[in-house]
Motif scaffolding. Structure first.
Motif, short mmCIF file in Angstrom:
data_model
loop_
_atom_site.label_atom_id
_atom_site.label_comp_id
_atom_site.label_asym_id
_atom_site.label_seq_id
_atom_site.Cartn_x
_atom_site.Cartn_y
_atom_site.Cartn_z
N UNK A 1 0.83 -1.21 0.00
CA UNK A 1 0.00 0.00 0.00
C UNK A 1 0.86 1.26 0.00
N UNK A 2 1.97 1.24 0.72
CA UNK A 2 2.87 2.39 0.75
C UNK A 2 3.47 2.64 -0.64
N UNK A 3 3.92 1.57 -1.31
CA UNK A 3 4.44 1.70 -2.66
C UNK A 3 3.37 2.24 -3.61
N UNK A 4 2.17 1.71 -3.51
CA UNK A 4 1.07 2.16 -4.36
C UNK A 4 0.77 3.63 -4.11
N UNK A 5 0.77 4.03 -2.84
CA UNK A 5 0.53 5.43 -2.51
C UNK A 5 1.59 6.35 -3.09
N UNK A 6 2.86 5.91 -3.04
CA UNK A 6 3.94 6.71 -3.63
C UNK A 6 3.76 6.86 -5.13
N UNK A 7 3.38 5.79 -5.80
CA UNK A 7 3.21 5.86 -7.25
C UNK A 7 1.98 6.67 -7.65
N UNK B 1 2.45 10.53 -7.19
CA UNK B 1 3.43 11.18 -8.04
C UNK B 1 4.74 11.48 -7.33
N UNK B 2 4.90 11.01 -6.12
CA UNK B 2 6.14 11.25 -5.37
C UNK B 2 7.34 10.54 -6.01
N UNK B 3 7.09 9.59 -6.87
CA UNK B 3 8.17 8.83 -7.50
C UNK B 3 9.04 9.74 -8.35
N UNK C 1 15.51 -1.00 -8.57
CA UNK C 1 16.22 -1.76 -7.55
C UNK C 1 15.38 -1.91 -6.29
N UNK C 2 14.69 -0.83 -5.87
CA UNK C 2 13.83 -0.92 -4.69
C UNK C 2 12.71 -1.93 -4.89
N UNK C 3 12.17 -1.98 -6.10
CA UNK C 3 11.13 -2.97 -6.41
C UNK C 3 11.69 -4.37 -6.31
N UNK C 4 12.89 -4.58 -6.87
CA UNK C 4 13.53 -5.89 -6.79
C UNK C 4 13.84 -6.27 -5.34
N UNK C 5 14.38 -5.33 -4.56
CA UNK C 5 14.72 -5.62 -3.16
C UNK C 5 13.47 -5.94 -2.35
N UNK D 1 7.60 -15.16 -9.12
CA UNK D 1 7.44 -14.66 -10.49
C UNK D 1 7.62 -13.15 -10.52
N UNK D 2 7.08 -12.46 -9.55
CA UNK D 2 7.23 -11.01 -9.48
C UNK D 2 8.70 -10.64 -9.27
N UNK D 3 9.40 -11.44 -8.50
CA UNK D 3 10.83 -11.21 -8.28
C UNK D 3 11.59 -11.37 -9.59
N UNK D 4 11.26 -12.38 -10.37
CA UNK D 4 11.90 -12.57 -11.67
C UNK D 4 11.66 -11.41 -12.62
N UNK D 5 10.42 -10.91 -12.63
CA UNK D 5 10.11 -9.75 -13.48
C UNK D 5 10.82 -8.49 -12.99
N UNK D 6 10.91 -8.32 -11.69
CA UNK D 6 11.63 -7.17 -11.14
C UNK D 6 13.12 -7.25 -11.47
N UNK D 7 13.67 -8.46 -11.48
CA UNK D 7 15.07 -8.63 -11.85
C UNK D 7 15.29 -8.27 -13.32
N UNK D 8 14.34 -8.64 -14.18
CA UNK D 8 14.44 -8.28 -15.60
C UNK D 8 14.40 -6.77 -15.80
N UNK D 9 13.55 -6.08 -15.03
CA UNK D 9 13.47 -4.62 -15.14
C UNK D 9 14.73 -3.95 -14.61
N UNK D 10 15.28 -4.49 -13.54
CA UNK D 10 16.44 -3.88 -12.92
C UNK D 10 17.70 -4.10 -13.76
#
Length: 108
Positions: A12-18, A21-23, A32-36, A97-106
């Motif tokens: 929820x905190x990540x969603x709120x940041x996105x 517009x604070x991103x 990297x934060x998404x991957x971590x 699966x989400x971790x794998x996709x985050x690794x691909x983005x990072x």
């Protein structure tokens, strides 16, 4: 329960940041934060699912309660633990699966 509630609040905190517009205002590597985040949650969910599976596997263990042998889990508790184990491993797979996709983005 701790793992799922904590992951829910951080999501929820990540969603709120996105959504707010604070991103765009915070200079950091969001990929990297998404991957971590997904890595930490995956590790915690994997540990929780292993503990749930171990607790379910103790179904046939008998304990002495007032000189009568009773199973550690009755049939209803066992059914609940089986369902919890299945859903814990399914959630772990989704975060994997989400971790794998985050690794691909990072790492392009």
């Amino acid at each position: 329960m701790f793992v799922s509630v904590t992951a829910f609040f951080f999501s929820l905190a990540f969603l709120g940041l996105f959504l707010s517009g604070m991103v765009t205002q915070i200079e950091t590597n969001w990929n990297f934060l998404d991957f971590a985040y997904h890595f930490v949650v995956f590790v915690f969910y994997f540990g929780a699912s292993l503990l749930e599976a171990a607790a379910t596997a103790l179904h046939d263990l008998h304990c002495n309660v007032s000189r009568t042998e009773q199973p550690l889990l009755n049939e209803h508790q066992y059914s609940i633990n089986v369902a919890a184990t299945i859903f814990a491993f399914m959630t772990t797979a989704c975060y994997g699966c989400s971790l794998g996709l985050a690794l691909r983005r990072w790492r392009p």
